[in-house]
Design an enzyme around this catalytic site. Sequence first.
Site, PDB file in Angstrom:
ATOM      1  N   GLY A 145      36.138  52.950 -14.027  1.00 53.63           N
ATOM      2  CA  GLY A 145      36.500  53.698 -13.082  1.00 53.63           C
ATOM      3  C   GLY A 145      36.597  53.178 -11.713  1.00 53.63           C
ATOM      4  O   GLY A 145      36.480  51.816 -11.414  1.00 53.63           O
ATOM      5  N   CYS A 146      37.338  53.749 -10.641  1.00 51.77           N
ATOM      6  CA  CYS A 146      37.988  53.160  -9.629  1.00 51.77           C
ATOM      7  C   CYS A 146      36.757  52.718  -8.500  1.00 51.77           C
ATOM      8  O   CYS A 146      36.533  51.877  -7.994  1.00 51.77           O
ATOM      9  CB  CYS A 146      38.859  53.679  -8.923  1.00 51.77           C
ATOM     10  SG  CYS A 146      38.444  55.552  -8.715  1.00 51.77           S
ATOM     11  N   PHE A 147      35.777  53.984  -8.404  1.00 51.64           N
ATOM     12  CA  PHE A 147      34.626  53.680  -7.647  1.00 51.64           C
ATOM     13  C   PHE A 147      33.709  52.653  -8.207  1.00 51.64           C
ATOM     14  O   PHE A 147      33.090  51.892  -7.467  1.00 51.64           O
ATOM     15  CB  PHE A 147      34.016  55.084  -7.445  1.00 51.64           C
ATOM     16  CG  PHE A 147      34.814  55.988  -6.558  1.00 51.64           C
ATOM     17  CD1 PHE A 147      35.114  55.524  -5.119  1.00 51.64           C
ATOM     18  CD2 PHE A 147      35.380  57.240  -6.837  1.00 51.64           C
ATOM     19  CE1 PHE A 147      35.777  56.460  -4.373  1.00 51.64           C
ATOM     20  CE2 PHE A 147      35.961  57.952  -6.032  1.00 51.64           C
ATOM     21  CZ  PHE A 147      36.570  57.614  -4.835  1.00 51.64           C
ATOM     22  N   THR A 149      34.380  50.031  -9.937  1.00 53.36           N
ATOM     23  CA  THR A 149      34.961  48.942  -9.898  1.00 53.36           C
ATOM     24  C   THR A 149      34.270  48.418  -8.415  1.00 53.36           C
ATOM     25  O   THR A 149      33.955  47.144  -8.181  1.00 53.36           O
ATOM     26  CB  THR A 149      36.394  48.907  -9.854  1.00 53.36           C
ATOM     27  OG1 THR A 149      36.847  49.297 -11.196  1.00 53.36           O
ATOM     28  CG2 THR A 149      37.165  47.561  -9.618  1.00 53.36           C
TER      29      THR A 149
END
Lengths: 340, 340, 340, 340
Positions: A145-147, A149
């Site tokens: 997921g982006c967060f 990361t």
Amino acid sequence: MTVRVAVAGASGYAGGELLRLLLAHPEVSIGALTAGGNAGSPLAQHQPHLLPLADRVLQDTTAEQLSGHEVVFLALPHGKSAEIAAALGQDVLVIDCGADHRLTSAADWQRWYGGQHAGSWPYGMPELPGARQDLVGVKRVAVPGCFPTAASLALAPAFAAGLVAPEVVVVAVTGTSGAGKALKPNLLASEVLGSASAYGVGGVHRHTPEIAQNLGKIAGNPVAVSFTPVLAPMARGILATCTAPLIGSADEVRSVYEKACAEEPFVHLLPEGTWPTTAATLGSNAVHLQVTVDADAGRLVVVAAVDNLTKGTAGAAVQCMNLALGLPETSGLSTVGVAP
Amino acid sequence: MTVRVAVAGASGYAGGELLRLLLAHPEVSIGALTAGGNAGSPLAQHQPHLLPLADRVLQDTTAEQLSGHEVVFLALPHGKSAEIAAALGQDVLVIDCGADHRLTSAADWQRWYGGQHAGSWPYGMPELPGARQDLVGVKRVAVPGCFPTAASLALAPAFAAGLVAPEVVVVAVTGTSGAGKALKPNLLASEVLGSASAYGVGGVHRHTPEIAQNLGKIAGNPVAVSFTPVLAPMARGILATCTAPLIGSADEVRSVYEKACAEEPFVHLLPEGTWPTTAATLGSNAVHLQVTVDADAGRLVVVAAVDNLTKGTAGAAVQCMNLALGLPETSGLSTVGVAP
Amino acid sequence: MTVRVAVAGASGYAGGELLRLLLAHPEVSIGALTAGGNAGSPLAQHQPHLLPLADRVLQDTTAEQLSGHEVVFLALPHGKSAEIAAALGQDVLVIDCGADHRLTSAADWQRWYGGQHAGSWPYGMPELPGARQDLVGVKRVAVPGCFPTAASLALAPAFAAGLVAPEVVVVAVTGTSGAGKALKPNLLASEVLGSASAYGVGGVHRHTPEIAQNLGKIAGNPVAVSFTPVLAPMARGILATCTAPLIGSADEVRSVYEKACAEEPFVHLLPEGTWPTTAATLGSNAVHLQVTVDADAGRLVVVAAVDNLTKGTAGAAVQCMNLALGLPETSGLSTVGVAP
Amino acid sequence: MTVRVAVAGASGYAGGELLRLLLAHPEVSIGALTAGGNAGSPLAQHQPHLLPLADRVLQDTTAEQLSGHEVVFLALPHGKSAEIAAALGQDVLVIDCGADHRLTSAADWQRWYGGQHAGSWPYGMPELPGARQDLVGVKRVAVPGCFPTAASLALAPAFAAGLVAPEVVVVAVTGTSGAGKALKPNLLASEVLGSASAYGVGGVHRHTPEIAQNLGKIAGNPVAVSFTPVLAPMARGILATCTAPLIGSADEVRSVYEKACAEEPFVHLLPEGTWPTTAATLGSNAVHLQVTVDADAGRLVVVAAVDNLTKGTAGAAVQCMNLALGLPETSGLSTVGVAP
């Protein structure tokens, strides 16, 4: 070498970013492009920035359309990936940009997403300790997921070096594209422009257990994560402010981070005194980090900037494809942002 | 009753917001408008939104120009207020929007701002425990900083009720107007648009000791404050995410906040499940709060939204003027934001 | 083939965009990077998005530093290019992103810029009728202005086909980066966010004579140009709305534009009913066009979107370098935007 | 005097702005608040910025709910106003913020909106020649469209004085709130942020005939209007660039505009050399104008800035209510914007 790839979910933001990167990849040929409700319409209607694909028409997202490719990227709503992957067979490299195969704990999946856990796949964050070699040659990848990361790459060196206690606070400012193209009232431009707003507050955002999973694995113990995302008026970018109580020596902090970043092609520690901006990472696969110690508060503070669609999603997916296929890890990826 | 007021620093953002509010105040007559380098130029050149004052010309910021008013607002760079105040005499109500008289500790002033401490004035945050009555009839007011306003009002109820341990993490997203009109490269629109960036990281922002002072006074003990401001692409607004370890009962949290906000004209607890947006506070003197407990992380999480120029600066100044002069506290102030 | 290039003005926005593109160019090696006031400081301080050049230090902009390269790009304030170019010699390809050598008329130069006219160089807009072949092998190129790029490419087909009368109205919305990094009060984020503003109104913007020069050359007669730029809260992008009285047949309009765009690698006519957005061109060298006829008003209306820093400046410069050197015209350039 | 008012369509942007203004109006008491699909939900869910009305619940938009008020504001989708108005009776002041009763020509209505023309009501733009007195005492008002407000007030003085030929080009940059809260893909923040886009190009926007109607009435002859709206990344504000061939004397232009604005409470001609910004009008009922002559192009150029929700909709509605009821025209309205 030319790898033939397909993209499922090509009309969304993650799908568009995958295509933007794949068009620049020297070893890739772009095959089927599929969608759900948008199947049958021209790609150009949804992705007007992808001129070289302006003549393409979206097909239905079915195993039949996606078969016959060496690599299939899935950018689908959660819960949709397992069935497609099963139908594609084990010799196809399937890279899932969705959440379905990120969490190793079925109980966590059940609690945070609900429904049947689809199982976990190799986790596509090569920068975590020991993770890179485990991605070579795999046929399934769960893109982080982006967060997670941003937060994991910010704090991994500190946990790996035993510098911090397992009580993490992460507040991450994000652009709107992370929420996708869903037509929700709070995502209207009129609501977002000129406004910052918190959401998923109090530990209820689904990326929370993924951050805890990553950091806990490094720490060797559970890590408590207080995570708050904040929506800001920008289309892309995550700026994560990550703090934890300092238990190691403040004097070691910088060298720990320098060593951790030294060999990484995409994780960049900024010069001392310079703090990350999301603009500098726009469209690039780079993570910009800076770290300091707040002696009064007794906390380590790390700030990470990433492009949520690139390193936060599609760039990581391409990076993992490279590793899985034995291509150079950085092929088709850039550390150069589009700024200002 | 008509109160004659002067504004020093009328060409800046805080000065402009003071004038916007004072123009709407039913008991106020606007007298001298002064500036530093902009003295001699028309106000309209700097504040084109203030049409009723379009004919005014800025005068020099001197005690002579400012004398003859019942109230003088100072919106000056720090270090400039004490001398002017001394020259105005003790019967003039002087309201300092700058930092000079906020910190009670000379050592703190010396550490964070440098130079000679000008002494502390009554602190203009009437919502803090016991503070309101201390502002009635005073002749000097130190207007709080914008971040301390958001963070202190967010956490004051929790500390007053003994709900949290004194280890606070505050990450506050802010619009650019808090930085004023100074011509700095990082404040150029090209740098800010599409970008989030942290600054003053690691406890070095000057609002840190002010937050600690406010919360420590309530707690009766020192409070460790990890504070990180994040610049976002919006002109106004602060969204502060404030967390601390929960040591009281989670069941009491909501009622504590309901009671704390019940009688306050400007501090508003949103309905459960609704989270603050800065847009809803734009141009208003309201503080929007929401609170929850993150049971997994063991932390209380409070989010506060304010307009940094209104409740965060000029609105608080007018509110304090009202209290000091015995006018209704809400006179000339609104809880209605300009949205979208 | 590897071409060694230097960039003068590397700390500014045009210089940064040149470097971003040159880093992706397969035939280029980046040599000297020079600056004016910023000489001596690390490039990373000014261009944090260019990680591969993070170790470079800016040198002084002198002929000495710039010599020894096959190509020198100048991104300097106007009035500075001629002297440098003269010192570099006639065998060096000098590509001037500034205004100095765009206008063919010394009288126009004198009126709009003042001072001595430096003479005109081959004009770097290969899409204009007959222009492409004139750029092959040249040693000097004047890169067009950003607004003239949008307006000229929008209206060139109409004038070439005799469709419109020579009374043009252009209103072009622009992002802030076109104004550079100069510290001007109206370019502060607080002033730009949430606001649109016109400037250079009434035909006084310096790009006006350049638009008239381009269109007049095609028309074979003087073209009256009413040009108004409007600043909008975005960092990049120009959206030019261009209208002129229709004197040809409305039925021919679309086919005229289709033919004009058919062979152009960077000028793209959108499908009927789709209108350009600047976002779709961000970071790309593409021009997105759409055209229609307003029968009631009797006018042709063309809307063009470009990225002011890419096709509007640095991308055009690289395109011209390619032509001048005999490289493929599209080498190192993309038609893929970074969206959303 | 206390006037009891109702607002139909209170959950939308126009409805919210009406309520914001009515809350500040000294002679108004706010009665029924109604909505369509949002009936039954708390107003606070849709208008979190209106704290004084936080306890209100939306009712159904029916004549029954709206009856019993002296004034009813309609902020409804077009086609819905006539039936409601008929049911309310002729002694109720009905102020329609929608388009239904703006156009005097049934043929124009049929062409631009389709369906049955509901007839025209007194047109609520008191600044047009002769219009103010016609609004006193009326019981029905058609509030002008937002773009026609900007364009008509920009060019009315020029047409009234015979300065320009009837061939008008208007390009108007607008914020997103003019499009309302409809969930359309192109209004998502991710699409709007960092992007400018044209829409309704080629004379197809429905405000085109309204501009032509207003200017044609002043000119005494048909006026050809080429109108292009451009969407920019801001929530509020219209900046209209309006040009027409100059046929009068350039020397008279400024005095014509000075005289036209001199007595108007809300139309303000800026000092020479200063150009409008939408930010300076935010939340105010003011129109900021500037005018010049482009001698080379032979055109008059006028730029107008308004807040589309205030003077462009709700402010004009309140202004007309004041006139209709015999209250001071400026009651409850401000010429002070919220900036920056």
